[in-house]
Design an enzyme around this catalytic site. Sequence first.
Site, mmCIF file in Angstrom:
data_model
loop_
_atom_site.group_PDB
_atom_site.id
_atom_site.type_symbol
_atom_site.label_atom_id
_atom_site.label_comp_id
_atom_site.label_asym_id
_atom_site.label_seq_id
_atom_site.Cartn_x
_atom_site.Cartn_y
_atom_site.Cartn_z
ATOM 1 N N HIS A 141 -63.434 -19.886 10.325
ATOM 2 C CA HIS A 141 -62.325 -20.822 10.555
ATOM 3 C C HIS A 141 -61.581 -21.076 9.237
ATOM 4 O O HIS A 141 -60.354 -21.005 9.181
ATOM 5 C CB HIS A 141 -62.882 -22.133 11.134
ATOM 6 C CG HIS A 141 -61.891 -23.254 11.197
ATOM 7 N ND1 HIS A 141 -61.193 -23.559 12.341
ATOM 8 C CD2 HIS A 141 -61.471 -24.138 10.256
ATOM 9 C CE1 HIS A 141 -60.398 -24.590 12.103
ATOM 10 N NE2 HIS A 141 -60.543 -24.961 10.837
ATOM 11 N N GLU A 142 -62.340 -21.330 8.181
ATOM 12 C CA GLU A 142 -61.718 -21.582 6.873
ATOM 13 C C GLU A 142 -61.021 -20.327 6.352
ATOM 14 O O GLU A 142 -59.957 -20.396 5.747
ATOM 15 C CB GLU A 142 -62.761 -22.065 5.857
ATOM 16 C CG GLU A 142 -63.447 -23.380 6.226
ATOM 17 C CD GLU A 142 -62.467 -24.505 6.503
ATOM 18 O OE1 GLU A 142 -61.356 -24.467 5.966
ATOM 19 O OE2 GLU A 142 -62.809 -25.416 7.281
ATOM 20 N N HIS A 145 -57.646 -20.050 7.720
ATOM 21 C CA HIS A 145 -56.691 -20.909 7.003
ATOM 22 C C HIS A 145 -56.205 -20.202 5.739
ATOM 23 O O HIS A 145 -55.040 -20.311 5.367
ATOM 24 C CB HIS A 145 -57.352 -22.233 6.606
ATOM 25 C CG HIS A 145 -57.375 -23.249 7.708
ATOM 26 N ND1 HIS A 145 -56.300 -23.491 8.520
ATOM 27 C CD2 HIS A 145 -58.347 -24.100 8.119
ATOM 28 C CE1 HIS A 145 -56.612 -24.446 9.388
ATOM 29 N NE2 HIS A 145 -57.854 -24.832 9.168
ATOM 30 N N GLU A 218 -54.871 -25.925 13.808
ATOM 31 C CA GLU A 218 -56.323 -25.907 13.924
ATOM 32 C C GLU A 218 -56.783 -24.976 15.054
ATOM 33 O O GLU A 218 -57.736 -24.228 14.901
ATOM 34 C CB GLU A 218 -56.863 -27.318 14.161
ATOM 35 C CG GLU A 218 -56.765 -28.212 12.935
ATOM 36 C CD GLU A 218 -57.500 -27.637 11.719
ATOM 37 O OE1 GLU A 218 -58.700 -27.329 11.835
ATOM 38 O OE2 GLU A 218 -56.875 -27.481 10.670
#
Lengths: 293, 183
Positions: A141-142, A145, A218
């Site tokens: 997930h990071e 980003h 998100e």
Amino acid sequence: MFDEVRANKIRSVILLVFFFILIAAIGAVSGQVYGDIYFGLIIASIVTTIYILISWFSGDKMILSMSGAKPVTKKEYPHLYHTIEGIALAAGLPTPKAYVIEDNSLNAFATGRSPDSAAITVTTGLLKKLNRQELEGVVAHEMSHIKNYDIRFMMLVAVLLGAVVMMSHIMLRSLFYGGGRSRGRSSGGLMIIIGILLAILAPIFAQMIRFAVSRKREYLADANGALLTRYPKGLADALRKISKDTDVLDKKTSKSMAHLFISNPFKKEKSGKESFFATHPPISERIKRLEQM
Amino acid sequence: MDPIYIILIIIGVLALFVIILYNGLIRLRNQVRNSWSQIDVQLKRRNDMIPNLIKTVKGYAKHEKELLTTLTKERTAMMKTSDMKKKAQHSDKLSDALKSVFAVSESYPDLKANQNFLQLQEEISGTENKIAYARQHYNDMVLRFNTKIEQFPANMIANSLGFSKREYFKTPEEQRKNVEVSF
């Protein structure tokens, strides 16, 4: 994906320009009070330019040190390193630096100017309580980003808008406690003008910080993360553990940084009542979407 | 306007078009190459750790000779071959053998308590994971590259400029999550 990268780069530039104009305007107003509008304008422009340069080149370091994150070596946390290296390979990105926050709560964030100078931070609680797949899910997930350049925009939001919010707090406090009174009268008048200006702007900015984390951003990172691990259940399980965990981040995390984290460090989500102004989309909804993949 | 200018403009536009296309293909091909070297690095890393693992396990688990022989055999075979499919095959067998080693280590408490072994276990399973991810990325890149050179208009120039399809480092679907090491 590439559209997202471009959009984030453009947003970052807009934010920088906006910030510059705002501070320059405040400088001009202050200059006006003293009788020389250009003097104020020039001083403010110089100061803002310097602050923008600092933000651009070391905003990530500011964020990391404000959050209490410490750089860790591969020897100390081999498991974390292997996970980050693996996901970086899957994303085709250089390996980000690893940072750890000594805290029992479950949280993580990524920051940096670009994928070449990025860092991933996790709490020690996260390392303790998540298994390998779940940790991979969070790191993926990071990593999304990072790949999307979300980190650049969110970093600038944190250090630029955060500074305005902080300044307004200081101004307001000094107004209330009479900090300006000891100085000359004109100085006090100036303080009041800037104070009032910032008092009006601060909540607007705080709101903008909240909107910087659009739900879309998100959800997109969740989806791209799942694409990296090819295992949406990992992140879904991790989010479930995060939402059930009752520990709150102890470190004095500034409110202007809440949007960086994978889950809101201040919350404890009130069941069902998800505010329109929340910094994060509801975790239950994120889990549901991951499980439908 | 003189027709000669019109022709020149058309030629110019075409040339520009080919240059952009060509540069795009080069970029993609370099990405494929780079992602292959990422797999290679990880495969080599794993190969370097295996002799160490064998040495450590040998001292504790005397009855697992066969398993250790398989490790050595597959490792050598993988290093020797340059054929992509065979390399992938040997790599998979090596992964299976390593998985077995860590599985049987459960029945040797002394081995499981060995600090060196634990460290190797973390290193190797971490590397196994990285191999899987590097593979996934490489195969994604190959898919993109192969699709690109087959598609119009790149297919008109790809062949004559020396771009040919790349081979996948293919793996059975269940391969991805096989290195779960439970303690």
